[in-house]
Write a protein that holds these residues in place. Sequence first.
Motif, PDB file in Angstrom:
ATOM      1  N   THR A  93       0.845  -1.189   0.000  1.00 10.44           N
ATOM      2  CA  THR A  93       0.000   0.000   0.000  1.00 10.44           C
ATOM      3  C   THR A  93       0.882   1.241   0.000  1.00 10.44           C
ATOM      4  N   VAL A  94       0.285   2.356  -0.355  1.00  7.29           N
ATOM      5  CA  VAL A  94       1.002   3.629  -0.301  1.00  7.29           C
ATOM      6  C   VAL A  94       1.403   3.919   1.139  1.00  7.29           C
ATOM      7  N   GLU A  95       0.506   3.667   2.061  1.00  7.14           N
ATOM      8  CA  GLU A  95       0.801   3.915   3.468  1.00  7.14           C
ATOM      9  C   GLU A  95       2.021   3.112   3.927  1.00  7.14           C
ATOM     10  N   ALA A  96       2.098   1.855   3.511  1.00  8.46           N
ATOM     11  CA  ALA A  96       3.244   1.020   3.873  1.00  8.46           C
ATOM     12  C   ALA A  96       4.528   1.563   3.251  1.00  8.46           C
ATOM     13  N   ALA A  97       4.450   2.110   2.058  1.00 12.19           N
ATOM     14  CA  ALA A  97       5.621   2.717   1.423  1.00 12.19           C
ATOM     15  C   ALA A  97       6.078   3.955   2.185  1.00 12.19           C
ATOM     16  N   VAL A  98       5.130   4.760   2.641  1.00  6.00           N
ATOM     17  CA  VAL A  98       5.466   5.958   3.427  1.00  6.00           C
ATOM     18  C   VAL A  98       6.152   5.532   4.724  1.00  6.00           C
TER      19      VAL A  98
END
Length: 105
Positions: A93-98
């Motif tokens: 997810t984008v959140e996990a990448a952040v």
Amino acid sequence: MSGKPLLLPEVFRVASLKTGLTKKQLYVAELHTRERHRDEDWASYGNALRVLADKAYSDLEEKARERLALTRFLAHIGNPQVAFGVRQKCPETVEAAVVAMHNRT
């Protein structure tokens, strides 16, 4: 025309009239051209990409839209070492990448 800024629906209406594109097509174009603003943090940028993916590809499943946003997010990490470190974590997810970006230090 007054000096008032256009509201987003007005911007889409004007852009649609000038280009002949639908709202959905404009969202697709914006998703694929959206850059991170100088003063924008990575979480806000990722959220903006997620919102655009949801609007551009509302007919796709949520997981597919998240993947599109994540792909755009990863493509815009300018520092190759940071990009490699984030990709190495295999975020889904984008959140996990952040989070992976913040945990690199």
